[in-house]
Design a protein around this motif. Structure first.
Motif: not given
Ligand SMILES: Nc1nc2c(ncn2[C@@H]2O[C@H](COP(=O)(O)OP(=O)(O)O)[C@@H](O)[C@H]2O)c(=O)[nH]1
Ligand SMILES: [Mg+2]
Length: 283
Positions: A174-187
């Motif tokens: 199952g492919i899930l999406w990561p958390k995209f809202e938080d800039q630090e998480v994105g980095i």
């Protein structure tokens, strides 16, 4: 910095996982041991509801062992069993069946008491792109079934794979999406290769990484770039690394793009040793 994601895509991914949920006894939630928080899907609890789960901290070979221990304790404190594994080398995988049996003991005992014939545990892997789902499936299957690759989003087909005598695994994760809202998480997702670099500004990524190394692993940073002290200013640090490594443009000016690429490449290729980018105490 903006990262794009399409709501329709998320809804579809979620629907697919939800549909397969009823086929399995247990969910293996695969996360990146270097960023166990940032590599989790923010809605995982809601999606899998009360389905039993085992959290697998994959790529443990690339994470700081001490920090991984803290994460294992963190999950245990919340009543969630977790294991540190290295799917690439096949380390820690035997524990998966053992832990699953333990988690499902009550359920299987109940079935047995009702006279249901013992059967294999049915499981399914879920996780964000590039966390190692296909690598783990291939390792558990002991053959090449799922395509693996460093490009996010490589995987496809559906059947059960036998894992020893006691377990059956859905061959499609199952492919899930990561958390995209938080800039630090994105980095953090970009540094660890979960999302493509092109989505992010490489300089931001590098400055974040250097500050992180300075704060958490200052000695490794000093050793690597022959620094006696750590400059306060990121530009000075870029200059120093650029001159040390010959990342120069015409006229002897430091080429910041080259420095940024070099630093990120070195972090990803283990040149600083195993790194954990987050600790339970950060949250
Ligand atoms: N060092 C290390 N690399 C891994 C591990 N598991 C997977 N990888 C690598 O991570 C990348 C993505 O793996 P893949 O299985 O394609 O991820 P998927 O998108 O979740 O299916 C590949 O280059 C794998 O070789 C691990 O435990 N340790
Ligand atoms: Mg895959």
């Amino acid at each position: 910095m903006t990262i794009q994601w399409f709501p329709g895509h998320m809804a579809k991914a979620r629907r697919e996982v939800t549909e397969k949920l009823k086929l399995v006894d247990i969910i293996f939630e695969l996360v990146d041991a270097r960023i166990p928080f940032s590599s989790r899907n923010p809605m995982i609890d809601e999606i899998i509801q009360h389905k039993p789960r085992l959290v697998l901290l994959n790529k443990a070979d690339m994470a700081d062992k001490e920090t991984t221990k803290e994460w294992l304790a963190f999950f245990a404190d919340r009543g969630i069993q977790s294991l540190a594994i290295n799917s690439q080398a096949g380390e820690g995988l035997k524990q998966i069946t053992i832990a699953s049996r333990e988690i499902l003991k009550e359920k299987f005992d109940r079935l047995k008491a009702k006279g249901v014939k013992p059967r294999a545990i049915r499981a399914m892997i879920v996780g964000i792109p590039n966390v190692g789902k296909s690598t783990l499936i291939n390792r558990l299957a002991k053959r090449n079934i799922a395509k693996t690759g460093n490009t996010p989003g490589v995987t496809k087909s559906q059947a059960w794979i036998k894992v020893g005598k006691e377990m059956e695994l859905l061959d499609t994760p199952g492919i899930l999406w990561p958390k995209f809202e938080d800039q630090e998480v994105g980095i953090k997702l970009a540094i660890t290769g979960a999302i493509k670099d092109t989505l992010l500004n490489l300089h931001d990524l590098t400055i974040y990484s250097l500050k992180f190394l300075e704060r958490v692993y200052p000695e490794r940073l000093k050793d690597r770039y022959k620094l006696t002290e750590l400059p306060d200013d990121a530009a000075l640090l870029f200059d120093h690394i650029g001159r040390l490594r010959g990342c120069l443009m015409g006229g002897g000016m430091v080429d910041y793009d080259k420095v940024a690429e070099l630093v990120i490449r070195e972090i990803r290729s283990d040149k600083f040793g195993p790194l954990s980018f987050e600790k339970p105490s950060d949250f």
